[in-house]
Design an enzyme around this catalytic site. Structure first.
Site, PDB file in Angstrom:
ATOM      1  N   ALA A  79      41.251  45.089  20.116  1.00 17.33           N
ATOM      2  CA  ALA A  79      41.349  45.875  21.494  1.00 17.33           C
ATOM      3  C   ALA A  79      41.863  44.787  22.419  1.00 17.33           C
ATOM      4  O   ALA A  79      41.250  43.834  22.566  1.00 17.33           O
ATOM      5  CB  ALA A  79      39.997  46.408  21.799  1.00 17.33           C
ATOM      6  N   ALA A  80      42.801  45.353  23.070  1.00 17.43           N
ATOM      7  CA  ALA A  80      43.392  44.599  24.298  1.00 17.43           C
ATOM      8  C   ALA A  80      43.039  45.231  25.521  1.00 17.43           C
ATOM      9  O   ALA A  80      42.462  46.347  25.647  1.00 17.43           O
ATOM     10  CB  ALA A  80      44.620  44.316  24.110  1.00 17.43           C
ATOM     11  N   ASP A 225      54.030  36.149  28.879  1.00 16.74           N
ATOM     12  CA  ASP A 225      52.785  36.035  28.544  1.00 16.74           C
ATOM     13  C   ASP A 225      52.344  35.448  27.333  1.00 16.74           C
ATOM     14  O   ASP A 225      51.708  36.037  26.460  1.00 16.74           O
ATOM     15  CB  ASP A 225      52.300  37.607  28.528  1.00 16.74           C
TER      16      ASP A 225
END
Length: 587
Positions: A79-80, A225
């Site tokens: 999960a981000a 990123d």
């Protein structure tokens, strides 16, 4: 609810990202302890309901989930901030894929976070009287974030990234399934591996540096990123890139300006570096260039004196804060993304090697690009670098060529850094480069300088013969007859250095000599010894045979180019001798 955790997690992540871009004194690296905490923060984000996720998949793709996938994990694998990932298998092809589903309500939550951050950025700039437009930096991040929330754009970014960099040695870019992707659902190839920050693989760090060089300076399309969770070491030893939502574009003029700045920094040309800062948008055009040059010399002199392989961001930026404030430096919005990308990479590298310097590893690729690029701007920069006040700086060419030979990513060479490259390999690499189309500009400079040196050697030889012949003649022996000029003496010394270079031996002279402003013409009358050294170099069969043996290993087109050089060199030498003779006859 999980949304509260999400709002806090993402706002704090964004705030740290913006702050790290502005905290100039800490741009050199992100310490391993910080990376570990950031990774834990990412890993602790709570997932949302799988039922909600599956409903989103069906609504977005317009089909029941079991018609798309033959199997899918009952719970998210990860999960981000923006969404969560499930492992699945496509029903039609049987391929194992990652299915990323966007978190409900995330756009509204982030919009509020950005509004608050933008307001705080304005207050901070006014209170601190900062030159950097902090709100523009936040706006740049906001644009990237909203683009990241469109999974169709991320899929297209992944396709482009794979096309540009997927063919690099030991780089893996997962396949995108655009036909199964929407704004809120992304399907891509499943990649197994470990976080790069958790394994000690210096070779893959070097692969990452090379890939980043290609991203930032070759094509200008870069991963903005590259946190530890987005860089994996696959189980077959490749570097895998994940998450293509936040990408950056580096324009051509800025790429050239960045390369020139690195080049001028390493060669201590601080006057040119001040102009580069204007090109990059770090300094206003109205800045006092002379005062900036003096200030940059004071800031960077000690850092670069250690040599390019030992330069770190910390050394460069440690004392820069006062100078940046004094001369109204500003941080363009694009620059924060570029520096963050490099800083994170160096932070990961340091976890494997505490002495790692990202600039030292990147500079060989910069040197190779400067020597071979067809850009008029970079050619002009190379010309200006190699000719100081009209005098050829052989030490700078030697440095660039030798550094460019370090630009390699083969496992055997990277994993054995202590192994010295023998002279035969150096000769082959130098010839292989200078005889190609990319090496045409450098080849032309070399031929020009060799012609000058041979001309000077001829004058020195004639002077020597004349001196010997008149030595026994009364009275005349008391007078010194020399037609050698200061320029000829420099050209003769340059010829000697060039002979060492093409025979695979570096000069023992200090390559930094003369950088402090000493005139190249300020030399002693040692040209008889210098001409003797050149003759010895030319006559040494032991040194020439390895060079000749390399020729047969060159490609046919390079051999053809090599065999045409004597005629070209002879033409240049005849033109120079003729021009000099006419000039001395009539002037």
């Amino acid at each position: 609810m999980d949304y509260a955790v999400e709002c806090y997690g993402y706002a704090s992540f964004l705030a740290r990202s913006v702050w790290s871009s502005l905290e100039h004194s800490n741009l050199d690296l992100i310490p391993p302890s910080y990376l570990d905490e950031l990774s834990l923060l990412q890993d602790r984000i709570s997932p949302f309901s799988t039922e909600v996720a599956f409903n989103t998949i069906e609504q977005e793709l317009g089909l029941p989930i079991d018609e798309i996938f033959s199997e899918i994990s009952p719970e998210p694998i990860a999960a981000a901030s923006l969404g969560q990932v499930y492992q699945a298998r496509l029903r039609r092809s049987g391929e194992v894929v990652a299915v990323k589903v966007q978190r409900p309500g995330v756009q509204a939550a982030i919009s509020l976070d950005i509004l608050i951050l933008r307001f705080l950025a304005g207050l901070l700039r006014r209170a601190g009287k900062l030159n950097t437009d902090l709100q523009a930096v936040v706006d740049e991040w906001a644009s990237s974030l909203f683009r990241e929330m469109d999974y169709i754009k991320e899929a297209n970014n992944g396709l482009r990234f794979r096309q540009l960099y997927g063919g690099l040695p030991d780089v893996l870019v997962p396949k995108m399934f655009v036909e199964h992707s929407t704004r809120k659902v992304l399907v891509m190839e499943w990649v197994e591996g470990e976080k790069l920050s958790e394994v000690k693989d210096l070779y893959l760090v070097e692969v990452g540096v090379y890939c980043s060089f290609n991203q930032l300076l070759e094509y200008g399309f870069y991963h903005a990123d590259p946190h530890p969770g987005n860089l994996l070491r696959t189980y077959d030893g490749k570097l895998a890139y994940l998450d293509f939502g936040m990408m950056g574009e580096f324009k051509q003029e800025l790429r050239d300006g960045f390369i020139e700045a690195c080049l001028h920094l390493v060669n201590r040309d601080f006057d040119a570096l001040a102009k580069d800062f204007v090109t990059l948008g770090l300094l206003p055009p109205t800045a006092d260039k002379e005062a900036v040059t003096k200030a940059l010399t004071g800031v960077f002199q000690d850092a670069v004196a250690k040599g390019v392989r030992n330069i770190s961001f910390g050394d460069l930026l440690g004392n820069l804060g006062t100078t940046m404030y004094k001369f109204k430096f500003q941080i363009p919005s694009y620059f924060s993304l570029v520096i963050r990308s490099l800083a994170v990479l160096e932070g990961i590298a340091i976890s494997s090697n505490p002495d790692y310097k990202v600039l030292g590893s990147t500079y060989p690729w910069i040197a190779r690009k400067v020597l071979s690029d067809s850009s008029p701007q970079l050619k002009s920069s190379l010309q200006n670098l190699l000719y100081e006040e009209g005098v050829f700086r052989i030490d700078r060419l030697e440095s660039l060529l030798m550094e460019s030979l370090r630009a390699r990513t083969e496992k055997a060479l990277v994993r054995k850094p202590a192994e010295e490259t023998n002279s035969r390999v150096v000769v082959k690499q130098v010839l292989s480069f200078t005889l190609t189309e990319k090496g045409a500009f450098v080849r032309d400079i070399l031929l020009q300088e060799i012609a000058k040196g041979l001309d000077a050697l001829g004058i020195a030889t004639l002077d020597s013969i004349t001196s010997t012949a008149t030595a026994s003649i009364p009275f005349i022996s008391f007078f010194s007859f020399s037609s050698m000029t200061d320029e000829d003496k420099v050209n003769l010394r340059t010829l000697h250095r060039l002979m060492l270079l093409v025979s695979g031996h570096q000069s023992t002279e200090n390559t930094d000599k003369g950088l402090g402003g000493v005139s190249p013409y300020k030399s002693q009358n040692v040209y008889p010894e210098e001409s003797s050294l050149v003759f010895n170099q030319l006559a040494s069969v032991q040194e020439i045979l390895p060079i000749l043996s390399v020729i047969s290993e060159l490609p046919p087109e390079s051999q053809q180019q090599l065999f045409s050089l004597p005629a070209d060199l002879a033409g240049r030498l005849i033109s120079r001798v003729t021009a000099r003779t006419i000039r001395r006859m009539f002037l």
